[in-house]
Design a protein around this motif. Structure first.
Motif, PDB file in Angstrom:
ATOM      1  N   ARG A 218       0.905  -1.360   0.101  1.00 14.63           N
ATOM      2  CA  ARG A 218      -0.188  -0.128  -0.047  1.00 14.63           C
ATOM      3  C   ARG A 218       1.014   1.275   0.099  1.00 14.63           C
ATOM      4  O   ARG A 218       0.646   2.197  -0.588  1.00 14.63           O
ATOM      5  CB  ARG A 218      -0.961   0.090   1.286  1.00 14.63           C
ATOM      6  N   ILE A 219       2.028   1.174   0.858  1.00 13.23           N
ATOM      7  CA  ILE A 219       2.908   2.477   0.835  1.00 13.23           C
ATOM      8  C   ILE A 219       3.448   2.386  -0.742  1.00 13.23           C
ATOM      9  O   ILE A 219       3.619   3.615  -1.042  1.00 13.23           O
ATOM     10  CB  ILE A 219       4.015   1.941   1.932  1.00 13.23           C
ATOM     11  N   GLU A 220       3.875   1.449  -1.448  1.00 12.67           N
ATOM     12  CA  GLU A 220       4.250   1.746  -2.688  1.00 12.67           C
ATOM     13  C   GLU A 220       3.306   2.156  -3.597  1.00 12.67           C
ATOM     14  O   GLU A 220       3.601   3.060  -4.415  1.00 12.67           O
ATOM     15  CB  GLU A 220       4.791   0.130  -3.335  1.00 12.67           C
ATOM     16  N   GLU A 221       2.066   1.800  -3.381  1.00 11.93           N
ATOM     17  CA  GLU A 221       0.937   2.261  -4.502  1.00 11.93           C
ATOM     18  C   GLU A 221       0.711   3.929  -4.138  1.00 11.93           C
ATOM     19  O   GLU A 221       0.681   4.539  -5.105  1.00 11.93           O
ATOM     20  CB  GLU A 221      -0.358   1.485  -4.114  1.00 11.93           C
ATOM     21  N   LEU A 222       0.956   3.923  -2.821  1.00  6.58           N
ATOM     22  CA  LEU A 222       0.761   5.530  -2.697  1.00  6.58           C
ATOM     23  C   LEU A 222       2.028   6.270  -3.038  1.00  6.58           C
ATOM     24  O   LEU A 222       1.546   7.422  -3.530  1.00  6.58           O
ATOM     25  CB  LEU A 222       0.895   5.869  -1.050  1.00  6.58           C
ATOM     26  N   HIS A 223       3.000   5.993  -2.925  1.00 10.84           N
ATOM     27  CA  HIS A 223       4.203   6.611  -3.753  1.00 10.84           C
ATOM     28  C   HIS A 223       4.208   6.737  -5.135  1.00 10.84           C
ATOM     29  O   HIS A 223       4.247   7.677  -5.771  1.00 10.84           O
ATOM     30  CB  HIS A 223       5.640   5.823  -3.233  1.00 10.84           C
ATOM     31  N   SER A 224       3.496   5.575  -5.612  1.00  9.87           N
ATOM     32  CA  SER A 224       3.503   5.739  -7.150  1.00  9.87           C
ATOM     33  C   SER A 224       2.311   6.677  -7.497  1.00  9.87           C
ATOM     34  O   SER A 224       2.460   7.438  -8.540  1.00  9.87           O
ATOM     35  CB  SER A 224       3.003   4.305  -7.792  1.00  9.87           C
ATOM     36  N   HIS A 225       1.108   6.734  -6.820  1.00 15.94           N
ATOM     37  CA  HIS A 225       0.255   7.785  -6.995  1.00 15.94           C
ATOM     38  C   HIS A 225       0.764   9.224  -6.904  1.00 15.94           C
ATOM     39  O   HIS A 225       0.416  10.086  -7.662  1.00 15.94           O
ATOM     40  CB  HIS A 225      -0.961   7.432  -6.037  1.00 15.94           C
ATOM     41  N   ILE A 226       1.470   9.249  -5.752  1.00 18.08           N
ATOM     42  CA  ILE A 226       2.234  10.678  -5.775  1.00 18.08           C
ATOM     43  C   ILE A 226       3.093  11.074  -6.807  1.00 18.08           C
ATOM     44  O   ILE A 226       2.949  12.309  -7.369  1.00 18.08           O
ATOM     45  CB  ILE A 226       2.721  10.800  -4.412  1.00 18.08           C
ATOM     46  N   GLU A 227       3.533  10.411  -7.574  1.00 21.77           N
ATOM     47  CA  GLU A 227       4.587  10.354  -8.669  1.00 21.77           C
ATOM     48  C   GLU A 227       3.853  10.759  -9.592  1.00 21.77           C
ATOM     49  O   GLU A 227       3.992  11.583 -10.360  1.00 21.77           O
ATOM     50  CB  GLU A 227       5.578   9.301  -8.404  1.00 21.77           C
ATOM     51  N   GLU A 228       2.892  10.100 -10.104  1.00 18.63           N
ATOM     52  CA  GLU A 228       1.853  10.285 -11.125  1.00 18.63           C
ATOM     53  C   GLU A 228       1.172  11.664 -11.034  1.00 18.63           C
ATOM     54  O   GLU A 228       1.222  12.468 -12.178  1.00 18.63           O
ATOM     55  CB  GLU A 228       0.607   9.344 -11.341  1.00 18.63           C
ATOM     56  N   LEU A 229       0.702  12.046  -9.794  1.00 20.26           N
ATOM     57  CA  LEU A 229       0.043  13.437  -9.795  1.00 20.26           C
ATOM     58  C   LEU A 229       1.322  14.431  -9.840  1.00 20.26           C
ATOM     59  O   LEU A 229       1.025  15.524 -10.647  1.00 20.26           O
ATOM     60  CB  LEU A 229      -0.318  13.384  -8.271  1.00 20.26           C
ATOM     61  N   GLN A 230       2.447  14.255  -9.570  1.00 21.36           N
ATOM     62  CA  GLN A 230       3.543  15.348  -9.561  1.00 21.36           C
ATOM     63  C   GLN A 230       3.854  15.450 -10.998  1.00 21.36           C
ATOM     64  O   GLN A 230       4.085  16.437 -11.806  1.00 21.36           O
ATOM     65  CB  GLN A 230       4.958  14.686  -8.592  1.00 21.36           C
ATOM     66  N   ASN A 231       3.874  14.211 -11.749  1.00 21.17           N
ATOM     67  CA  ASN A 231       4.266  14.151 -13.093  1.00 21.17           C
ATOM     68  C   ASN A 231       3.214  15.024 -13.952  1.00 21.17           C
ATOM     69  O   ASN A 231       3.458  15.633 -15.034  1.00 21.17           O
ATOM     70  CB  ASN A 231       4.410  12.852 -13.773  1.00 21.17           C
ATOM     71  N   LYS A 232       1.841  14.692 -13.564  1.00 23.33           N
ATOM     72  CA  LYS A 232       0.824  15.415 -14.410  1.00 23.33           C
ATOM     73  C   LYS A 232       0.812  16.888 -14.065  1.00 23.33           C
ATOM     74  O   LYS A 232       0.453  17.564 -14.844  1.00 23.33           O
ATOM     75  CB  LYS A 232      -0.522  14.734 -13.610  1.00 23.33           C
ATOM     76  N   ASN A 233       1.235  17.145 -12.653  1.00 21.92           N
ATOM     77  CA  ASN A 233       1.298  18.722 -12.504  1.00 21.92           C
ATOM     78  C   ASN A 233       2.254  19.308 -13.397  1.00 21.92           C
ATOM     79  O   ASN A 233       2.085  20.359 -14.076  1.00 21.92           O
ATOM     80  CB  ASN A 233       1.512  19.030 -11.191  1.00 21.92           C
ATOM     81  N   ASN A 234       3.473  18.672 -13.640  1.00 21.24           N
ATOM     82  CA  ASN A 234       4.720  19.382 -14.261  1.00 21.24           C
ATOM     83  C   ASN A 234       4.322  19.222 -15.796  1.00 21.24           C
ATOM     84  O   ASN A 234       4.610  20.427 -16.449  1.00 21.24           O
ATOM     85  CB  ASN A 234       5.835  18.303 -14.065  1.00 21.24           C
ATOM     86  N   ASP A 235       3.601  18.099 -16.225  1.00 25.91           N
ATOM     87  CA  ASP A 235       2.951  18.351 -17.749  1.00 25.91           C
ATOM     88  C   ASP A 235       2.110  19.525 -17.827  1.00 25.91           C
ATOM     89  O   ASP A 235       2.059  20.233 -18.807  1.00 25.91           O
ATOM     90  CB  ASP A 235       2.616  17.102 -18.128  1.00 25.91           C
ATOM     91  N   ASP A 236       1.208  19.559 -16.894  1.00 30.25           N
ATOM     92  CA  ASP A 236       0.250  20.747 -17.102  1.00 30.25           C
ATOM     93  C   ASP A 236       1.016  22.116 -16.991  1.00 30.25           C
ATOM     94  O   ASP A 236       0.391  23.161 -17.694  1.00 30.25           O
ATOM     95  CB  ASP A 236      -0.774  20.688 -16.079  1.00 30.25           C
ATOM     96  N   ASN A 237       1.993  22.241 -16.359  1.00 36.12           N
ATOM     97  CA  ASN A 237       2.856  23.408 -16.232  1.00 36.12           C
ATOM     98  C   ASN A 237       3.695  23.731 -17.484  1.00 36.12           C
ATOM     99  O   ASN A 237       3.946  24.733 -17.766  1.00 36.12           O
ATOM    100  CB  ASN A 237       3.553  23.605 -15.117  1.00 36.12           C
TER     101      ASN A 237
END
Length: 237
Positions: A218-237
């Motif tokens: 579950r911790i790995e899944e949380l980290h992966s989701h956080i990374e996805e959100l960060q990459n998405k925000n970087n792409d949007d910017n």
């Protein structure tokens, strides 16, 4: 007291005394004999704070107590409460949510885990603690080097902390399961495991499995989701 799932309520009283929708019958295991029976409920009075009644088991004839509390107003202005029973009934156990077969938690370990749950649900207390100890031994062997797997279980538990990051309370839980399992494995005319001991053994086994096998994923899944959100925000910017 034990909260009753609304799905177990079979019928409700016709009409709405004092604006309250009150259960009329409920299918529930008896807290005295564990039979699944239908309890008929005739309420002594209607009150939006707390309602009380009793009903006898059709099997053992013991009288259970029922409480209707925590009322909430529905859209149609009727009040619906939560139904409780006393004494509480035996609750069947299931394997913890999120456990799955991996290289670390094998099919044989999952079968052993399910076996421990099944015998607990059948009320076989001695078999429960023995099977909990058996699974604990399987867990320790899966985490230790092959050279240390032949050692006695108490020694394996001592060595486990050097191979897996374990907190002291978790090791204490593991030792408790080991001792309880030893207690159940040896015949004694005067002492034998009871429901309380087997329930504690299952509880502690669940804690260990969740800590070692479910939480890391579950911790790995949380980290992966956080990374996805960060990459998405970087792409949007």
């Amino acid at each position: 007291m034990q909260l009753i799932d609304p799905k177990l309520i079979v019928t409700y009283h016709n009409g709405r005394e004092a604006g309250i929708i009150a259960p009329k019958s409920v299918d529930k295991e008896c807290g005295f004999c564990s039979r699944l029976v239908n309890f008929h409920l005739d309420w002594y009075s209607y009150n939006k704070k707390v309602m009380f009644t009793t009903s006898r088991c059709s099997g053992c004839q013991q009288e259970s107590r029922f409480y209707l509390v925590e009322f909430e107003k529905e859209d149609d202005d009727a009040y619906v409460g939560e139904l409780y029973i006393s004494p509480p009934t035996f609750e069947a156990r299931t394997i913890i949510e999120g456990i799955e077969v991996t290289d670390r938690f094998s099919k044989s370990m999952l079968r052993a885990y399910k076996s421990a749950i099944n015998v607990y649900n059948f009320g076989e207390w001695a078999a429960t603690v023995v099977l909990c100890r058996r699974l604990l031994e399987g867990i320790t062997k899966s985490l230790l080097p092959e050279s240390e797997q032949s050692k006695p279980l108490n020694k394996q538990l001592e060595l486990l902390a050097s191979h897996v990051e374990l907190q002291k309370p978790l090791l204490t839980l593991a030792h408790a399961i080991r001792v309880g399992g030893n207690f159940g494995a040896h015949f004694d005319l005067e002492r034998e495991p009871d429901e309380i001991l087997s329930k504690y053994a299952i509880d502690m086994l669940d804690y260990i499995i969740e800590y070692l096998y479910v939480l890391p994923r579950r911790i790995e899944e949380l980290h992966s989701h956080i990374e996805e959100l960060q990459n998405k925000n970087n792409d949007d910017n």
